[in-house]
Design a protein around this motif. Structure first.
Motif, PDB file in Angstrom:
ATOM      1  N   ASP A   8       0.819  -1.212   0.000  1.00  0.00           N
ATOM      2  CA  ASP A   8       0.000   0.000   0.000  1.00  0.00           C
ATOM      3  C   ASP A   8       0.852   1.262   0.000  1.00  0.00           C
ATOM      4  O   ASP A   8       0.451   2.291  -0.568  1.00  0.00           O
ATOM      5  N   VAL A   9       2.000   1.179   0.659  1.00  0.00           N
ATOM      6  CA  VAL A   9       2.867   2.340   0.819  1.00  0.00           C
ATOM      7  C   VAL A   9       4.313   1.883   0.673  1.00  0.00           C
ATOM      8  O   VAL A   9       4.684   0.804   1.150  1.00  0.00           O
ATOM      9  N   ALA A  10       5.144   2.702   0.016  1.00  0.00           N
ATOM     10  CA  ALA A  10       6.587   2.479  -0.030  1.00  0.00           C
ATOM     11  C   ALA A  10       7.252   3.592   0.764  1.00  0.00           C
ATOM     12  O   ALA A  10       6.967   4.778   0.555  1.00  0.00           O
ATOM     13  N   GLY A  29      -1.142   6.124  11.600  1.00  0.00           N
ATOM     14  CA  GLY A  29      -1.083   5.418  10.327  1.00  0.00           C
ATOM     15  C   GLY A  29      -1.533   6.192   9.118  1.00  0.00           C
ATOM     16  O   GLY A  29      -1.460   5.675   7.997  1.00  0.00           O
ATOM     17  N   ASP A  30      -1.986   7.419   9.274  1.00  0.00           N
ATOM     18  CA  ASP A  30      -2.425   8.239   8.143  1.00  0.00           C
ATOM     19  C   ASP A  30      -1.188   8.816   7.446  1.00  0.00           C
ATOM     20  O   ASP A  30      -0.433   9.573   8.051  1.00  0.00           O
ATOM     21  N   PRO A  31      -0.952   8.500   6.155  1.00  0.00           N
ATOM     22  CA  PRO A  31       0.258   8.977   5.484  1.00  0.00           C
ATOM     23  C   PRO A  31       0.197  10.423   5.014  1.00  0.00           C
ATOM     24  O   PRO A  31       1.227  10.965   4.579  1.00  0.00           O
ATOM     25  N   THR A  32      -0.959  11.062   5.094  1.00  0.00           N
ATOM     26  CA  THR A  32      -1.124  12.414   4.561  1.00  0.00           C
ATOM     27  C   THR A  32      -0.142  13.391   5.201  1.00  0.00           C
ATOM     28  O   THR A  32      -0.060  13.509   6.429  1.00  0.00           O
ATOM     29  N   GLY A  33       0.610  14.076   4.361  1.00  0.00           N
ATOM     30  CA  GLY A  33       1.513  15.108   4.840  1.00  0.00           C
ATOM     31  C   GLY A  33       2.822  14.609   5.414  1.00  0.00           C
ATOM     32  O   GLY A  33       3.623  15.400   5.919  1.00  0.00           O
ATOM     33  N   ILE A  34       3.085  13.319   5.345  1.00  0.00           N
ATOM     34  CA  ILE A  34       4.306  12.753   5.910  1.00  0.00           C
ATOM     35  C   ILE A  34       5.322  12.554   4.791  1.00  0.00           C
ATOM     36  O   ILE A  34       5.043  11.896   3.787  1.00  0.00           O
ATOM     37  N   THR A  35       6.514  13.122   4.946  1.00  0.00           N
ATOM     38  CA  THR A  35       7.561  12.940   3.943  1.00  0.00           C
ATOM     39  C   THR A  35       8.150  11.533   4.047  1.00  0.00           C
ATOM     40  O   THR A  35       8.031  10.853   5.060  1.00  0.00           O
ATOM     41  N   GLY A  36       8.782  11.117   2.938  1.00  0.00           N
ATOM     42  CA  GLY A  36       9.418   9.818   2.927  1.00  0.00           C
ATOM     43  C   GLY A  36       8.511   8.694   2.482  1.00  0.00           C
ATOM     44  O   GLY A  36       8.806   7.525   2.755  1.00  0.00           O
ATOM     45  N   LEU A  37       7.429   9.014   1.760  1.00  0.00           N
ATOM     46  CA  LEU A  37       6.466   7.984   1.372  1.00  0.00           C
ATOM     47  C   LEU A  37       6.098   8.096  -0.105  1.00  0.00           C
ATOM     48  O   LEU A  37       6.184   9.165  -0.717  1.00  0.00           O
ATOM     49  N   ALA A  38       5.659   6.970  -0.654  1.00  0.00           N
ATOM     50  CA  ALA A  38       5.004   6.935  -1.963  1.00  0.00           C
ATOM     51  C   ALA A  38       3.790   6.029  -1.833  1.00  0.00           C
ATOM     52  O   ALA A  38       3.875   4.954  -1.233  1.00  0.00           O
ATOM     53  N   TYR A  39       2.647   6.477  -2.351  1.00  0.00           N
ATOM     54  CA  TYR A  39       1.422   5.675  -2.278  1.00  0.00           C
ATOM     55  C   TYR A  39       0.453   6.189  -3.339  1.00  0.00           C
ATOM     56  O   TYR A  39       0.713   7.202  -4.006  1.00  0.00           O
ATOM     57  N   ARG A  40      -0.646   5.498  -3.503  1.00  0.00           N
ATOM     58  CA  ARG A  40      -1.671   5.936  -4.455  1.00  0.00           C
ATOM     59  C   ARG A  40      -2.903   6.419  -3.686  1.00  0.00           C
ATOM     60  O   ARG A  40      -3.289   5.811  -2.691  1.00  0.00           O
ATOM     61  N   ASP A  41      -3.476   7.495  -4.158  1.00  0.00           N
ATOM     62  CA  ASP A  41      -4.663   8.016  -3.495  1.00  0.00           C
ATOM     63  C   ASP A  41      -5.900   7.208  -3.917  1.00  0.00           C
ATOM     64  O   ASP A  41      -5.794   6.225  -4.664  1.00  0.00           O
ATOM     65  N   ALA A  42      -7.076   7.624  -3.429  1.00  0.00           N
ATOM     66  CA  ALA A  42      -8.303   6.864  -3.681  1.00  0.00           C
ATOM     67  C   ALA A  42      -8.614   6.752  -5.166  1.00  0.00           C
ATOM     68  O   ALA A  42      -9.252   5.787  -5.613  1.00  0.00           O
ATOM     69  N   ALA A  43      -8.139   7.709  -5.959  1.00  0.00           N
ATOM     70  CA  ALA A  43      -8.389   7.677  -7.405  1.00  0.00           C
ATOM     71  C   ALA A  43      -7.310   6.919  -8.163  1.00  0.00           C
ATOM     72  O   ALA A  43      -7.378   6.801  -9.389  1.00  0.00           O
ATOM     73  N   GLY A  44      -6.297   6.437  -7.439  1.00  0.00           N
ATOM     74  CA  GLY A  44      -5.221   5.683  -8.078  1.00  0.00           C
ATOM     75  C   GLY A  44      -4.046   6.527  -8.517  1.00  0.00           C
ATOM     76  O   GLY A  44      -3.091   5.997  -9.100  1.00  0.00           O
ATOM     77  N   ALA A  45      -4.082   7.832  -8.254  1.00  0.00           N
ATOM     78  CA  ALA A  45      -2.971   8.705  -8.639  1.00  0.00           C
ATOM     79  C   ALA A  45      -1.788   8.488  -7.702  1.00  0.00           C
ATOM     80  O   ALA A  45      -1.951   8.322  -6.487  1.00  0.00           O
ATOM     81  N   LEU A  46      -0.600   8.508  -8.276  1.00  0.00           N
ATOM     82  CA  LEU A  46       0.619   8.298  -7.494  1.00  0.00           C
ATOM     83  C   LEU A  46       0.958   9.549  -6.691  1.00  0.00           C
ATOM     84  O   LEU A  46       1.031  10.653  -7.244  1.00  0.00           O
ATOM     85  N   ILE A  47       1.174   9.376  -5.407  1.00  0.00           N
ATOM     86  CA  ILE A  47       1.575  10.465  -4.512  1.00  0.00           C
ATOM     87  C   ILE A  47       2.999  10.188  -4.047  1.00  0.00           C
ATOM     88  O   ILE A  47       3.285   9.138  -3.482  1.00  0.00           O
ATOM     89  N   ARG A  48       3.890  11.118  -4.306  1.00  0.00           N
ATOM     90  CA  ARG A  48       5.268  11.021  -3.816  1.00  0.00           C
ATOM     91  C   ARG A  48       5.521  12.188  -2.875  1.00  0.00           C
ATOM     92  O   ARG A  48       5.322  13.343  -3.257  1.00  0.00           O
ATOM     93  N   THR A  49       5.960  11.898  -1.680  1.00  0.00           N
ATOM     94  CA  THR A  49       6.211  12.971  -0.710  1.00  0.00           C
ATOM     95  C   THR A  49       7.698  13.252  -0.537  1.00  0.00           C
ATOM     96  O   THR A  49       8.078  14.034   0.328  1.00  0.00           O
ATOM     97  N   GLY A  50       8.555  12.610  -1.353  1.00  0.00           N
ATOM     98  CA  GLY A  50       9.991  12.843  -1.282  1.00  0.00           C
ATOM     99  C   GLY A  50      10.653  12.015  -0.192  1.00  0.00           C
ATOM    100  O   GLY A  50      10.001  11.359   0.612  1.00  0.00           O
ATOM    101  N   LYS A  51      11.970  12.062  -0.168  1.00  0.00           N
ATOM    102  CA  LYS A  51      12.703  11.333   0.860  1.00  0.00           C
ATOM    103  C   LYS A  51      12.576  12.025   2.205  1.00  0.00           C
ATOM    104  O   LYS A  51      12.454  13.254   2.291  1.00  0.00           O
ATOM    105  N   ALA A  52      12.613  11.223   3.244  1.00  0.00           N
ATOM    106  CA  ALA A  52      12.595  11.783   4.598  1.00  0.00           C
ATOM    107  C   ALA A  52      13.894  12.537   4.869  1.00  0.00           C
ATOM    108  O   ALA A  52      14.935  12.250   4.279  1.00  0.00           O
ATOM    109  N   ARG A  53      13.821  13.492   5.771  1.00  0.00           N
ATOM    110  CA  ARG A  53      15.014  14.274   6.125  1.00  0.00           C
ATOM    111  C   ARG A  53      16.043  13.385   6.807  1.00  0.00           C
ATOM    112  O   ARG A  53      15.723  12.601   7.696  1.00  0.00           O
ATOM    113  N   GLN A  54      17.296  13.509   6.362  1.00  0.00           N
ATOM    114  CA  GLN A  54      18.373  12.759   6.997  1.00  0.00           C
ATOM    115  C   GLN A  54      18.811  13.471   8.272  1.00  0.00           C
ATOM    116  O   GLN A  54      19.028  14.677   8.276  1.00  0.00           O
ATOM    117  N   ARG A  55      18.917  12.698   9.331  1.00  0.00           N
ATOM    118  CA  ARG A  55      19.303  13.266  10.623  1.00  0.00           C
ATOM    119  C   ARG A  55      20.591  12.625  11.110  1.00  0.00           C
ATOM    120  O   ARG A  55      20.965  11.535  10.674  1.00  0.00           O
TER     121      ARG A  55
END
Length: 440
Positions: free
Chosen positions: A113-115, A132-158
Motif C-alpha cells: 500500500d505504501v513504499a 497510520g495516516d500517510p497524509t503530509g508525511i515525507t518519505g512515502l510513496a502511495y496511491r490516493d483513492a483515485a489511483g494517482a501516485l503520490i510522492r512525498t519525497g525522501k525523509a530528512r536525513q538526521r
C-alpha cells in the motif's frame, strides 16, 4: 491498560532484523499521544495472526516489511499469502529499505500500500503520531483513492546520534551502525545512492553509550556496521586513524575485560588501499578478530575503473600480503560477471583469485546483480560462463573460495527481468565496452 489505537506488525526475518531494530530504537525513545503496540511476525502465519488480533481489537494495523532487491519477488508472493490469511480496510502494508527506496512504483505495483523512501526513522515516528495516516508525511510513496501516485519525497536525513542503534525497549540488539553513506559511490552498490555519497558517523561518545548499555545487559561482543571500516571519522578518502583509535579504545574499555571488539570483519570490510602495517596493528591492538574482509571486486584494472572503485589490483595484492604477514586471515570479496567484462578481464580475476588463494587468502565470491537505484541498474545480469564456473569450483573444493554466487546468478536474472518491466528512459548504463583483444 486501554486497547491500542495502532498495532505495528513487523514481518520479522533474520535478514532484516538490523533495520527493524534501528526503527524500534527510535520509536522506543519517542513520546507520542498514540497508544500503540509492536508485534513480531517471524513467519507469514504468525504475521497474519497478529494482523487479525489487531483488527479484532479495533486498532489500525500497520504491517512493516523490509527487504533487499534480490528478495523482492519472493516477498511479494508472501505478501499475497498474508493478505489471503488476514486483511481489512484498516490494514496497511508498508515496504521499506533499499529496494522500496529505489523502486517505489514497482513496490506499489507488487501489492504494498505504501513504499517508504529513504531513511525510515523519522517517517515511522510520524506515522505513529498520525495513527497510520500517510497524509503530509515525507518519505512515502502511495496511491490516493483515485489511483494517482503520490510522492512525498525522501525523509530528512538526521545525525546518527539522534536515534539509538538498537531497540533497548524490546531488548533487541545487533551490530552497531557507526557510519551511514559512502563517498566512493561504486556503480554496483545501493548504499551511497540510498543514503547519499557522503559519510555520516556516529560520535565516539554515542558509541560508548551503546557499548555501556550492552555490557549492562551481559552482552560481550561489539561489532560494527559500516560500508568501509577505516573510513570512520573521515569525510573523504583518507583514513582518520586518530578517530579510529579513539573509537576502538573506548569500545574495548567499555565492554570490559571479558568482552570482545570486532573491526573490519563481518558485517563490515576494509578497503584495500587502507590496509597498512599501521592500520593492521591498530586492529590487532584493540580487537579480537583475526580475520579481515578486504573488498577487491575484480582482478581487472579496467573493470575496477569502470566500477569507480577508486583503487587498482596492485592495492589488493599489497593488502593481502600485508594482512597475512601480520597474522590475519584475509577474506577477499570478488564479483564475477561484472558489466562489460571480456575474456581477458575474467581471466585476470581468476588469476588474481588463484594468486591470493596461494598466499593463504579465501575468496568470497559473488555474481554481479543489477541492483535498483545504482548506475548499473540497467546492466545485463552477471553471466558466469562454464569455464569460469569450473575454475571457481576448483577453488571452492580446496577450501579457498566460498559464497552464494550461484544463488546470486538466479537473483540477477530476476532483477534484470524486473528492470525490463520498469525501464528508466534516458538513463545511461555507464558500462565499459567489451574490448576485442588478440592473443599475446
Amino acid at each position: 491498560m486501554s486497547e491500542p489505537e495502532l498495532v505495528l506488525v513487523l514481518r520479522y526475518r533474520k535478514a532484516v532484523t538490523y533495520g527493524f531494530h534501528v526503527l524500534l530504537g527510535a520509536l522506543g525513545e519517542h513520546e507520542t499521544a498514540t497508544r500503540y503496540e509492536v508485534r513480531f511476525g517471524s513467519t507469514p502465519e504468525e504475521t497474519a495472526e497478529h494482523i487479525r488480533a489487531g483488527v479484532d481489537a479495533g486498532a489500525r494495523v500497520l504491517v512493516l516489511w523490509s527487504f533487499y532487491s534480490p528478495d523482492a519477488a519472493g516477498m511479494a508472493e508472501e505478501l499475497k499469502a498474508v493478505r489471503a490469511l488476514a486483511d481489512g480496510p484498516r490494514v496497511t502494508h508498508i515496504a521499506g529499505g533499499v529496494h522500496a527506496t529505489a523502486e517505489p512504483v514497482q513496490t506499489l505495483d507488487a501489492g504494498w500500500d505504501v513504499a517508504a523512501v529513504g531513511e525510515g526513522e523519522s517517517t515511522l515516528l510520524s506515522l505513529v503520531d498520525s495513527q497510520g495516516d500517510p497524509t503530509g508525511i515525507t518519505g512515502l510513496a502511495y496511491r490516493d483513492a483515485a489511483g494517482a501516485l503520490i510522492r512525498t519525497g525522501k525523509a530528512r536525513q538526521r545525525p546518527l546520534d539522534d536515534f539509538p542503534g538498537f531497540a533497548l525497549k524490546w531488548d533487541r540488539f545487533n551490530a552497531l551502525e557507526i557510519t551511514r553513506g559512502c563517498v566512493y559511490a561504486c556503480r554496483f552498490c545501493q548504499t551511497p545512492f540510498m543514503f547519499s555519497a557522503r559519510f555520516r558517523h556516529r560520535s565516539v561518545a554515542n558509541v560508548r553509550w551503546h557499548v555501556d548499555q550492552m555490557r549492562a545487559r551481559g552482552l560481550r561482543d561489539v561489532r560494527f556496521i559500516t560500508p568501509t571500516a577505516l573510513s570512520y571519522g573521515s569525510q573523504d578518502e583518507s583514513p582518520n586513524l586518530a578517530a579510529v583509535e579513539e573509537l576502538l579504545a573506548t569500545c574495548k574499555e567499555g565492554i570490559g575485560p571479558n568482552g570482545r571488539v570486532f573491526f573490519g570483519s563481518f558485517p563490515s570490510e576494509i578497503r584495500p588501499e587502507h590496509v597498512t602495517r599501521e592500520t593492521l596493528r591498530l586492529v590487532r591492538r584493540f580487537c579480537t578478530n583475526t580475520n579481515i574482509i578486504v573488498g577487491a571486486q575484480s582482478g581487472s584494472d579496467r573493470v575496477l575503473g569502470a566500477a569507480k572503485r577508486g583503487h587498482g589490483v596492485e592495492e589488493v595484492r599489497r593488502a593481502v600480503r600485508l594482512g597475512i604477514e601480520e597474522g590475519f586471515q584475509i577474506n577477499v570479496d570478488m564479483i564475477f560477471g561484472m558489466p562489460g567484462e571480456d575474456r581477458a578481464d575474467v581471466d585476470a580475476s581468476l588469476g588474481l583469485a588463484r594468486e591470493l588463494a596461494d598466499l593463504g587468502a579465501r575468496i568470497h565470491a559473488h555474481t554481479f546483480m543489477p541492483l535498483p537505484g545504482t548506475p548499473w541498474r540497467d546492466a545485463p545480469p552477471g553471466d558466469v560462463d562454464p569455464a569460469t564456473i569450473t575454475e571457481v569450483d576448483r577453488l571452492s573444493q580446496r577450501g579457498a573460495l566460498y559464497g552464494h554466487w550461484q544463488k546470486q546468478r538466479a537473483h540477477a536474472q530476476r532483477l534484470a527481468a524486473a528492470a525490463e518491466a520498469y525501464p528508466r528512459p534516458g538513463r545511461s548504463r555507464t558500462i565499459l565496452p567489451t574490448v576485442s583483444r588478440s592473443p599475446e
